[in-house]
Design an enzyme around this catalytic site. Structure first.
Site, PDB file in Angstrom:
ATOM      1  CB  ALA A 195      95.827  25.268 -28.797  1.00  0.00           C
ATOM      2  CD  GLU A 196      94.260  21.322 -35.332  1.00  0.00           C
ATOM      3  OE1 GLU A 196      94.962  22.416 -36.065  1.00  0.00           O
ATOM      4  OE2 GLU A 196      93.527  20.473 -35.769  1.00  0.00           O
ATOM      5  CB  CYS A 197      95.761  27.039 -33.846  1.00  0.00           C
ATOM      6  SG  CYS A 197      95.541  26.995 -32.202  1.00  0.00           S
ATOM      7  N   GLY A 198      95.026  25.028 -36.885  1.00  0.00           N
ATOM      8  CA  GLY A 198      95.155  25.093 -38.404  1.00  0.00           C
ATOM      9  C   GLY A 198      96.546  25.270 -38.850  1.00  0.00           C
TER      10      GLY A 198
END
Length: 490
Positions: free
Chosen positions: A234-237
């Protein structure tokens, strides 16, 4: 039966760019089934054959670069040059993944140590099967291809669900892949809204999900994955910080800061949102920044806010910052429909939403600090931890600050440069997510380690894994371990 559709719109003009199907759960289920068969075929190819196919895909993408950039521009509103740049970066990553997959993932011998002197051991990384990629709209080629390219190179099949704001780009990426791999649906795109992505994440035949988006949405995707113990990257900002030390090149720092904050209308997960400047150079830096920002124009140097709902968040943060801080440029009137002019505000309290929450717009807060250590402490006092920047001439000092910054990536005397280095992993900590794309870590993210040990010969008088083992054998083992490991070191 009529297939429901939705339109993708040009955020700059409101014109319809294209219409796409809202793929239902049944359609997603069928796509995953096709991908499952394709994954077996793709994994069975020799690594050299996959490499050849992926390098050919790289060539196809390059040949269609202008066309694809035009589609990116239409669906996001960003300038043509920015659209082309993200495709160039994606092509570079695809090239690296294709050329390095066999070396990173291939079988290799590993040491067995003295206790395992009679053994041979190997380690390799095998394909997972079907990988689901749920992509964002802000960089609709570069960001999802950071997962797609590495997962394909690792031997997996892909089902890609692009953002509902940029579906045409996702469809075109899969269409172009078929020119290089026509035999099997190794790379498919499904389009739709949140329900389509949820159905994809929940399918038990998906072996991994790569998600890019907000932290709140990542939690929902993670909950869906939990039903089947499907792993997630997950890449969430982020809420990335930019530190200017006392010895920094202030002209270069101001230039990089402005681009890192305003390019793509600030819609960059690793973009600059918070700036901390050491007191002794604060005034000079601010003069440089203030002069440069007057030449940056919304609608010319960067495009509109792509997601309409984001405008409300940006406006709320601007209102908050301008009430509690001192305006350098811009303000509430900077929000002009889909366009937002640059906003820079000084001395905003650290507990303000404009400092704590991700804005995802062309705005920055700037704060004076006693020294670089205080700047680092403030930079690290965030729930996010994606990227960051250090500007300092002293290389050793800059490297020390970069290492201590609580982020997955830090750039020194440049901004977001780590994203352009294919060998470097990309990802964050905390609310910025977990797992990595890009680089060797990105290849291994989409593979499973397979360990094999083989007995080469029997150890005389040392059959330890047998009920026939006697006390003499155990005593010999204890003496050996004591000889190897019993001496204390101080």
């Amino acid at each position: 039966m009529t297939t429901l559709t939705f339109d993708s719109l040009n955020p700059a003009t409101g014109a319809i760019v294209g219409s796409h199907p809202k793929h239902t759960a049944d359609a997603v289920h069928e796509a995953v089934g096709r991908a499952e068969q394709a994954a077996a075929w793709w994994a069975a190819l020799a690594p050299a054959e996959r490499r050849t196919r992926l390098l050919d895909y790289k060539a196809v993408l390059t040949q269609h670069l202008r066309e694809l950039a035009g589609l990116v521009q239409e669906e996001t509103g960003k300038p043509a040059g920015d659209a082309a740049l993200e495709i160039v970066l994606a092509v570079n990553h695809l090239d690296w993944a294709a050329r390095n997959a066999a070396k990173v993932l291939g079988r290799r011998r590993v040491s067995t140590g003295m206790i395992g002197v009679n053994l041979a051991a190997t380690l390799e990384y095998l394909p997972l099967g079907v990988v689901a990629v749920i992509g964002p709209w802000n960089y609709p080629v570069f960001t999802p291809m950071g997962s797609i390219a590495y997962a394909l190179a690792a031997g997996n099949a892909i089902v890609f669900k692009p953002s509902e704001l940029t579906p045409g780009v996702g469809v075109r990426l899969a269409e172009l892949f078929k020119e290089s791999v026509p035999e099997q649906p190794v790379f498919q795109t499904v389009t739709g809204l949140g329900e389509t992505g949820a159905a994809l994440a929940a399918d038990p035949r998906v072996r991994k999900v790569a998600f890019t988006g907000s932290t709140a949405t990542a939690k929902r995707v993670m909950a869906a994955c939990a039903e089947n113990l499907t792993p997630l990257v997950a890449e969430c900002g982020g809420k990335d910080a930019f530190i200017v030390d006392a010895d920094a090149d202030l002209q270069a720092a101001a230039d990089a800061c402005l681009w890192g904050a305003m390019s793509n209308a600030g819609q960059t997960c690793a973009g600059v949102e918070r700036v901390y400047v050491v007191d002794s150079v604060y005034e000079t830096f601010m003069r440089e920044l203030s002069e440069r920002v007057t030449k940056v124009k919304a609608g010319e140097d960067y495009g509109p806010i792509t997601m309409p709902g984001q405008v409300d968040i940006i406006k709320r943060h601007i209102d908050d910052a301008t009430k509690s801080g001192r305006v350098v440029t811009g303000g509430p009137d900077s929000v002009r429909g889909a366009y937002v002019d640059p906003v820079i505000v000084e001395d905003v309290p650290e507990d303000s939403p404009s400092v704590r929450e991700e804005t995802f717009g062309p705005t920055i807060t700037v704060r004076r600090t006693r020294d670089a250590q205080e700047a680092l402490e403030l930079a690290n006092a965030s729930a996010y931890g994606l990227g960051g920047t250090i500007f300092a001439r002293d290389r050793r000092r800059a490297t020390e600050l970069a290492r201590m910054m609580r982020t997955g990536m830090t750039a020194i005397n440049s901004v977001i440069s780590f994203a352009g280095v294919p060998a470097l992993p990309f990802g964050g900590v905390g609310d910025s997510g977990f797992g990595r794309i890009h680089g060797a870590d990105g290849l291994r993210e989409f593979a499973r380690p397979k360990a094999i040990s083989r007995q080469r010969f029997a150890l005389p008088g040392m059959n330890l894994t047998s009920f026939t083992r006697g006390p003499e054998e155990l005593e010999r083992l204890i003496r050996l371990v004591t000889f190897l490991h019993g001496r204390r070191k101080r």
